[in-house]
Design an enzyme around this catalytic site. Structure first.
Site, mmCIF file in Angstrom:
data_model
loop_
_atom_site.group_PDB
_atom_site.id
_atom_site.type_symbol
_atom_site.label_atom_id
_atom_site.label_comp_id
_atom_site.label_asym_id
_atom_site.label_seq_id
_atom_site.Cartn_x
_atom_site.Cartn_y
_atom_site.Cartn_z
ATOM 1 N N ARG A 54 80.586 49.205 17.592
ATOM 2 C CA ARG A 54 79.840 49.900 18.616
ATOM 3 C C ARG A 54 78.557 50.528 18.109
ATOM 4 N NH1 ARG A 54 83.811 49.805 21.260
ATOM 5 N NH2 ARG A 54 84.717 49.949 19.231
ATOM 6 N N THR A 55 78.677 51.374 17.119
ATOM 7 C CA THR A 55 77.514 52.162 16.722
ATOM 8 C C THR A 55 76.420 51.257 16.152
ATOM 9 O OG1 THR A 55 78.990 53.982 16.277
ATOM 10 C CG2 THR A 55 76.786 54.155 15.369
ATOM 11 N N LYS A 83 76.820 46.137 -7.005
ATOM 12 C CA LYS A 83 76.394 46.084 -8.415
ATOM 13 C C LYS A 83 76.295 47.490 -9.003
ATOM 14 C CE LYS A 83 73.477 42.066 -7.494
ATOM 15 N NZ LYS A 83 72.061 41.687 -7.305
ATOM 16 N N ARG A 104 75.630 54.523 7.962
ATOM 17 C CA ARG A 104 77.019 55.005 8.062
ATOM 18 C C ARG A 104 77.657 54.890 6.696
ATOM 19 N NH1 ARG A 104 81.455 53.531 12.509
ATOM 20 N NH2 ARG A 104 80.188 55.078 13.561
ATOM 21 N N HIS A 132 78.909 63.026 13.321
ATOM 22 C CA HIS A 132 78.454 61.771 13.950
ATOM 23 C C HIS A 132 77.459 62.153 15.052
ATOM 24 C CE1 HIS A 132 78.296 57.822 15.432
ATOM 25 N NE2 HIS A 132 79.569 57.528 15.548
HETATM 26 C C1 NCD Z 1 83.765 56.861 16.339
HETATM 27 C C2 NCD Z 1 83.461 56.967 14.866
HETATM 28 O O1 NCD Z 1 83.017 55.993 14.257
HETATM 29 O O2 NCD Z 1 83.644 58.057 14.363
HETATM 30 N N1 NCD Z 1 83.387 55.648 16.900
HETATM 31 C C3 NCD Z 1 82.115 55.389 17.264
HETATM 32 O O3 NCD Z 1 81.171 55.788 16.651
HETATM 33 N N2 NCD Z 1 81.949 54.725 18.399
HETATM 34 C C4 NCD Z 1 85.150 57.178 16.671
HETATM 35 C C5 NCD Z 1 86.253 56.472 15.967
HETATM 36 O O4 NCD Z 1 86.050 55.634 15.102
HETATM 37 O O5 NCD Z 1 87.383 56.808 16.298
#
Ligand code: NCD
Length: 306
Positions: A54-55, A83, A104, A132
């Site tokens: 998703r993100t 590496k 991330r 987040h």
């Molecule tokens: C969330 C995350 O990555 O923290 N998901 C997201 O960003 N859509 C929530 C999750 O993973 O539960």
């Protein structure tokens, strides 16, 4: 002025700056065509050291819909990270290619370190069990759009409040607006970390903790469901014991108010059965759409294009 800034923690931006982003997101929603080329010649790098659909795709779709392009990795083992390259070096190199970076990382604080070495804006797309902020931008825009306000709301957060980073950012952000209160619904083992509660206490925000979703649901304006974060558990037995502790059944929904909305950052596992999806109060797929628009607005602001 948001141009050239990083977004590591939602608290990095003032309420006025958040408003600017939401205003632009609404403008994009109403006149999407006008924005289809504004990032022509711009490049987003997505550095995902941890799985995501998703993100990452939300960021990538956002940039492509603005007319820009995307590079990046979603599998650190296929990059120089394997590496032994440091984050500082990776970021300095990527900054020579890209105009903006979304990162991330499984380690708390990694995007913060990256931002210290970066010559281009860094956006935290989730760091371990910590924060987040772009999910929070998503959540706030969704709440504002559906409820018409970010104040005077009773917000229930349910599930894994210990490892669920989206909840930590959401609580921090919503506690800045007037007269919001929180019901924190979790088992003992998955309670909100102390550092989050300390902030609530410091700000004098009203909150309570409970294990019982059924008792709490009737008084809520927003129910924010989360999955139990399997990947952050040390031992599988604990995960198995806790994973299905909250399931939002039709019966529980019948105890909720008619205007309560259900949000979820997704992915869901078992906590919201499919049969709830057709309930008009289920807003988690709308939330996904808002997430893309708010990331479009955020990148335009950080790039100084709007
Ligand atoms: C969330 C995350 O990555 O923290 N998901 C997201 O960003 N859509 C929530 C999750 O993973 O539960």
């Amino acid at each position: 002025m948001l141009k050239g800034r990083h977004l590591i923690d939602i608290m990095d931006f003032s309420i006025e700056e958040l408003d600017e982003i939401f205003k632009l997101a609404n403008e994009i929603i109403s006149k999407e065509k006008d924005f289809s080329k504004v990032c022509d010649g711009k490049l987003l790098a997505t550095l995902f050291y941890e799985p995501s659909t998703r993100t990452r795709l939300s960021f990538e779709s956002a940039m492509i819909r603005l007319g820009g392009k995307v590079v990046g990795f979603s599998e650190p083992n296929s990059s120089s990270v394997s590496k032994g390259e440091s984050i500082a070096d990776t970021i300095r190199v990527i900054g020579c290619y890209a105009d903006i970076i979304a990162m991330r990382h499984p380690k708390e604080g990694a995007p913060k370190i990256a931002s210290m070495y970066s010559t281009v804006p860094v956006i935290n797309a989730g760091d371990g069990g910590h924060q987040h902020p772009t999910q929070t931008l998503t959540d706030l825009l969704t709440i504002k759009s559906i409820k018409g306000t970010l104040s005077n709301l009773k917000i229930g957060c349910c599930g894994d409040l210990k490892f669920g980073r989206t909840v930590h950012s959401l609580i921090n952000a919503m506690s800045r607006y007037e007269n919001n209160s929180f019901t924190l619904i979790s088992p003992e083992e998955l309670k909100v970390p102390d550092y989050v509660k300390k902030e609530l206490n410091r700000k004098g925000v009203n909150y309570s903790e409970t294990k019982n979703l059924e008792d709490a649901i009737g008084s809520l304006d927003i129910l924010y469901m989360t999955r139990v974060q399997k990947e952050r558990f040390f031992n599988e037995e604990d995960y198995i014991r806790l994973k299905d502790i909250y399931i939002l059944s039709k019966d529980k929904m019948s105890k909720a108010g008619k205007d309560m909305i259900v949000l979820h950052p997704l992915p869901r596992v078992n906590e919201i059965p499919y049969e709830i999806d057709s309930d008009p109060r289920a807003c988690y797929f709308k939330q996904v759409k808002y997430g893309m628009y708010v990331r479009m607005a955020l990148m335009l602001k950080l790039l100084g294009i709007r």
